[in-house]
Design a protein around this motif. Structure first.
Motif, PDB file in Angstrom:
ATOM      1  N   VAL A   1      49.652  46.214  47.401  1.00 34.93           N
ATOM      2  CA  VAL A   1      50.082  47.304  46.516  1.00 34.93           C
ATOM      3  C   VAL A   1      48.930  47.686  45.578  1.00 34.93           C
ATOM      4  CG1 VAL A   1      52.497  46.524  46.569  1.00 34.93           C
ATOM      5  CG2 VAL A   1      50.981  45.741  44.737  1.00 34.93           C
ATOM      6  N   PRO A   2      48.970  48.910  44.993  1.00 35.48           N
ATOM      7  CA  PRO A   2      47.929  49.301  44.034  1.00 35.48           C
ATOM      8  C   PRO A   2      47.967  48.404  42.792  1.00 35.48           C
ATOM      9  CG  PRO A   2      49.175  51.207  44.783  1.00 35.48           C
ATOM     10  CD  PRO A   2      49.919  50.001  45.255  1.00 35.48           C
ATOM     11  N   CYS A   3      46.783  48.037  42.330  1.00 33.87           N
ATOM     12  CA  CYS A   3      46.664  47.189  41.133  1.00 33.87           C
ATOM     13  C   CYS A   3      45.705  47.826  40.133  1.00 33.87           C
ATOM     14  CB  CYS A   3      46.175  45.789  41.501  1.00 33.87           C
ATOM     15  SG  CYS A   3      47.359  44.828  42.461  1.00 33.87           S
ATOM     16  N   LEU A   4      45.868  47.471  38.882  1.00 34.92           N
ATOM     17  CA  LEU A   4      45.017  47.967  37.806  1.00 34.92           C
ATOM     18  C   LEU A   4      44.092  46.829  37.387  1.00 34.92           C
ATOM     19  CD1 LEU A   4      47.907  49.602  35.786  1.00 34.92           C
ATOM     20  CD2 LEU A   4      46.372  50.751  37.402  1.00 34.92           C
ATOM     21  N   ASN A   5      42.788  47.092  37.421  1.00 39.91           N
ATOM     22  CA  ASN A   5      41.828  46.004  37.268  1.00 39.91           C
ATOM     23  C   ASN A   5      41.054  46.059  35.958  1.00 39.91           C
ATOM     24  OD1 ASN A   5      41.720  44.232  39.686  1.00 39.91           O
ATOM     25  ND2 ASN A   5      41.532  46.212  40.725  1.00 39.91           N
ATOM     26  N   PHE A   6      40.975  44.892  35.312  1.00 39.84           N
ATOM     27  CA  PHE A   6      40.082  44.697  34.178  1.00 39.84           C
ATOM     28  C   PHE A   6      38.715  44.397  34.763  1.00 39.84           C
ATOM     29  CE2 PHE A   6      38.295  41.925  30.759  1.00 39.84           C
ATOM     30  CZ  PHE A   6      38.319  42.871  29.741  1.00 39.84           C
ATOM     31  N   ASN A   7      37.757  45.315  34.580  1.00 41.90           N
ATOM     32  CA  ASN A   7      36.507  45.231  35.343  1.00 41.90           C
ATOM     33  C   ASN A   7      35.395  44.457  34.651  1.00 41.90           C
ATOM     34  OD1 ASN A   7      35.770  47.030  33.366  1.00 41.90           O
ATOM     35  ND2 ASN A   7      35.549  48.795  34.727  1.00 41.90           N
ATOM     36  N   VAL A   8      35.755  43.563  33.730  1.00 33.93           N
ATOM     37  CA  VAL A   8      34.748  42.697  33.109  1.00 33.93           C
ATOM     38  C   VAL A   8      34.976  41.280  33.607  1.00 33.93           C
ATOM     39  CG1 VAL A   8      33.823  41.782  30.955  1.00 33.93           C
ATOM     40  CG2 VAL A   8      34.608  44.159  31.065  1.00 33.93           C
ATOM     41  N   GLY A   9      34.147  40.854  34.521  1.00 36.60           N
ATOM     42  CA  GLY A   9      34.214  39.476  35.004  1.00 36.60           C
ATOM     43  C   GLY A   9      35.139  39.246  36.186  1.00 36.60           C
ATOM     44  N   GLN A  10      36.179  40.081  36.368  1.00 39.75           N
ATOM     45  CA  GLN A  10      37.132  39.800  37.440  1.00 39.75           C
ATOM     46  C   GLN A  10      36.631  40.228  38.819  1.00 39.75           C
ATOM     47  OE1 GLN A  10      40.833  41.638  36.170  1.00 39.75           O
ATOM     48  NE2 GLN A  10      41.612  39.687  35.446  1.00 39.75           N
ATOM     49  N   LYS A  11      35.903  41.336  38.866  1.00 39.12           N
ATOM     50  CA  LYS A  11      35.382  41.832  40.159  1.00 39.12           C
ATOM     51  C   LYS A  11      36.508  41.996  41.175  1.00 39.12           C
ATOM     52  CE  LYS A  11      31.165  41.467  38.532  1.00 39.12           C
ATOM     53  NZ  LYS A  11      30.421  42.652  38.107  1.00 39.12           N
ATOM     54  N   ASN A  12      37.643  42.541  40.709  1.00 37.47           N
ATOM     55  CA  ASN A  12      38.810  42.759  41.569  1.00 37.47           C
ATOM     56  C   ASN A  12      39.401  41.474  42.130  1.00 37.47           C
ATOM     57  OD1 ASN A  12      38.247  45.383  41.031  1.00 37.47           O
ATOM     58  ND2 ASN A  12      37.883  46.010  43.139  1.00 37.47           N
ATOM     59  N   ARG A  13      39.053  40.343  41.519  1.00 37.59           N
ATOM     60  CA  ARG A  13      39.626  39.062  41.945  1.00 37.59           C
ATOM     61  C   ARG A  13      40.458  38.512  40.798  1.00 37.59           C
ATOM     62  NH1 ARG A  13      39.268  38.129  47.299  1.00 37.59           N
ATOM     63  NH2 ARG A  13      39.407  35.888  46.889  1.00 37.59           N
ATOM     64  N   TRP A  14      41.752  38.374  41.027  1.00 34.96           N
ATOM     65  CA  TRP A  14      42.630  37.831  40.004  1.00 34.96           C
ATOM     66  C   TRP A  14      42.833  36.348  40.233  1.00 34.96           C
ATOM     67  CZ3 TRP A  14      47.376  41.639  39.439  1.00 34.96           C
ATOM     68  CH2 TRP A  14      46.892  42.896  39.023  1.00 34.96           C
ATOM     69  N   ARG A  15      42.744  35.589  39.160  1.00 38.25           N
ATOM     70  CA  ARG A  15      43.079  34.171  39.234  1.00 38.25           C
ATOM     71  C   ARG A  15      44.504  34.004  38.709  1.00 38.25           C
ATOM     72  NH1 ARG A  15      41.724  29.289  35.199  1.00 38.25           N
ATOM     73  NH2 ARG A  15      42.324  27.564  36.552  1.00 38.25           N
TER      74      ARG A  15
ATOM     75  N   SER B   1      43.454  52.283  41.944  1.00 40.02           N
ATOM     76  CA  SER B   1      42.718  53.496  41.595  1.00 40.02           C
ATOM     77  C   SER B   1      42.171  53.490  40.177  1.00 40.02           C
ATOM     78  CB  SER B   1      43.637  54.713  41.759  1.00 40.02           C
ATOM     79  OG  SER B   1      44.783  54.582  40.926  1.00 40.02           O
ATOM     80  N   VAL B   2      42.494  52.453  39.375  1.00 37.13           N
ATOM     81  CA  VAL B   2      42.045  52.428  37.980  1.00 37.13           C
ATOM     82  C   VAL B   2      41.405  51.087  37.659  1.00 37.13           C
ATOM     83  CG1 VAL B   2      42.745  52.564  35.560  1.00 37.13           C
ATOM     84  CG2 VAL B   2      43.842  54.048  37.248  1.00 37.13           C
ATOM     85  N   GLU B   3      40.221  51.154  37.066  1.00 44.20           N
ATOM     86  CA  GLU B   3      39.557  49.974  36.512  1.00 44.20           C
ATOM     87  C   GLU B   3      39.125  50.327  35.090  1.00 44.20           C
ATOM     88  OE1 GLU B   3      36.274  48.652  38.807  1.00 44.20           O
ATOM     89  OE2 GLU B   3      37.439  48.276  40.626  1.00 44.20           O
ATOM     90  N   ALA B   4      39.186  49.355  34.185  1.00 44.83           N
ATOM     91  CA  ALA B   4      38.795  49.605  32.804  1.00 44.83           C
ATOM     92  C   ALA B   4      38.415  48.288  32.141  1.00 44.83           C
ATOM     93  CB  ALA B   4      39.923  50.281  32.034  1.00 44.83           C
ATOM     94  N   ASN B   5      37.619  48.393  31.077  1.00 46.72           N
ATOM     95  CA  ASN B   5      37.260  47.198  30.323  1.00 46.72           C
ATOM     96  C   ASN B   5      38.150  47.025  29.099  1.00 46.72           C
ATOM     97  OD1 ASN B   5      36.340  49.249  28.704  1.00 46.72           O
ATOM     98  ND2 ASN B   5      34.318  48.353  28.326  1.00 46.72           N
TER      99      ASN B   5
ATOM    100  N   ARG C   1      51.133  53.509  37.533  1.00 44.77           N
ATOM    101  CA  ARG C   1      49.947  53.651  38.369  1.00 44.77           C
ATOM    102  C   ARG C   1      49.658  52.384  39.180  1.00 44.77           C
ATOM    103  NH1 ARG C   1      47.835  57.667  40.704  1.00 44.77           N
ATOM    104  NH2 ARG C   1      48.386  58.876  38.821  1.00 44.77           N
ATOM    105  N   GLY C   2      50.196  51.229  38.778  1.00 47.10           N
ATOM    106  CA  GLY C   2      49.940  50.011  39.537  1.00 47.10           C
ATOM    107  C   GLY C   2      50.447  48.776  38.814  1.00 47.10           C
ATOM    108  N   ALA C   3      50.367  47.636  39.486  1.00 51.19           N
ATOM    109  CA  ALA C   3      50.660  46.342  38.861  1.00 51.19           C
ATOM    110  C   ALA C   3      49.406  45.898  38.122  1.00 51.19           C
ATOM    111  CB  ALA C   3      51.052  45.314  39.919  1.00 51.19           C
ATOM    112  N   SER C   4      49.597  45.167  37.038  1.00 54.66           N
ATOM    113  CA  SER C   4      48.415  44.773  36.269  1.00 54.66           C
ATOM    114  C   SER C   4      48.603  43.387  35.666  1.00 54.66           C
ATOM    115  CB  SER C   4      48.134  45.781  35.157  1.00 54.66           C
ATOM    116  OG  SER C   4      46.857  45.532  34.582  1.00 54.66           O
TER     117      SER C   4
END
Length: 293
Positions: free
Chosen positions: A189-203, A218-222, A235-238
């Motif tokens: 599913v679409p996800c919303l990414n915090f683009n500092v350190g995660q690199k689209n990888r969630w722990r 479709s959305v990344e932000a710091n 817009r997505g799961a976050s």
């Protein structure tokens, strides 16, 4: 001990700390001759020489080194006690410069500062909102609130608490997308990414389970706060800090999915520049924040 004045011990410690009789005299606001007399009287009372003195330099004797190591912490404790009493009896004033991540400052720090200002009305607060690790000395910052692993061991730090992020989504988003009952379902599913350190990888961790999920969207932000708003838009799961979502979860605008799974505990610290004497206003805020956070 009846022949030893505490001022003699203080003078000895200040001479060693400053490296010279002249500097010690300046710090203690005493004539240099009085500094010399106090040290001589201390050595006479102890029956041993503490410092070798020449016209150009001074050097601790072995006895002097041992005596300094024993006395210096005691003098520091006394000075700290006196400073603490002064901070309680004198109304605090001046500018207190703080830095903190913006979302944490709005949700957690703002009400805390409001309470602190009511208690100390002559304090002026200057806030620098940033998730970046600013140079506290260069930026003249008194206190920093840092979230995550500390990178600078030279700073004085105190752990306040920890925060964790949880997976959330809007009811509308959940109606339009496949059910998310396992962490692996997030990859579909679409996800919303915090683009500092995660690199689209969630722990995500739960009990003894610790997994990594590839999250695309479709959305990344710091800014976690911005991702929170896009989650509200559907817009997505976050994966968002729990303190940001609390009100929206209670109102039903967001849904907590994958309950039990979190980002893991992320430490929150108070930091101050490494300095021997912490200003009373800084110390007061640190004690105040520590008690409440």
């Amino acid at each position: 001990m009846t022949d030893i004045d505490l001022n003699q011990i203080l003078t000895f410690v200040k001479v060693v700390d400053s490296g010279s009789f002249t500097k010690a005299a300046e710090q203690l606001k005493q004539p240099k001759s009085r500094i010399s007399r106090r040290l001589a009287a201390l050595e006479k009372a102890l029956g041993t020489q503490l410092i070798y003195r020449t016209t150009r330099q001074m050097q601790l004797t072995e006895t002097g080194k041992d005596y300094y190591q024993r006395c210096a912490p005691l003098i520091q404790d006394l000075e700290n006690a006196n400073n603490a009493m002064t901070s309680h009896s004198v109304e605090l004033s001046g500018v207190l410069r703080l830095t903190a991540p913006e979302d944490y400052a709005k949700m957690i720090l703002a009400p805390l500062l409001e309470e602190f200002l009511k208690k100390h009305p002559k304090i002026k607060i200057e806030l620098v909102l940033s998730g970046a690790y600013l140079d506290l000395v260069k930026e003249s910052i008194d206190v920093a609130i840092r979230i995550g692993t500390l990178k600078d061991a030279s700073m004085k730090s105190k752990r306040l608490s920890s925060i964790s992020s949880i997976v959330v989504a809007s009811p509308g988003f959940l109606e339009k997308n496949p059910a998310i009952t396992k962490p692996e379902h997030l990859e579909q599913v679409p996800c919303l990414n915090f683009n500092v350190g995660q690199k689209n990888r969630w722990r995500l961790v739960k009990d003894k389970q610790d997994i990594r999920i590839k999250a695309n969207g479709s959305v990344e932000a710091n800014s976690p706060e911005l991702l929170y708003h896009f989650a509200l838009y559907g817009r997505g799961a976050s994966l968002i800090p729990e303190f940001l979502c609390r009100d929206a979860l209670q109102s039903g605008k967001l849904v907590h999915i994958l309950k039990g799974w979190t980002s893991g505990a992320i430490p929150v610290h108070l930091l101050t520049p490494a300095q021997k004497d912490i200003p009373a206003k800084t110390k007061a805020f640190m004690e105040f924040a520590s008690a409440r956070l």
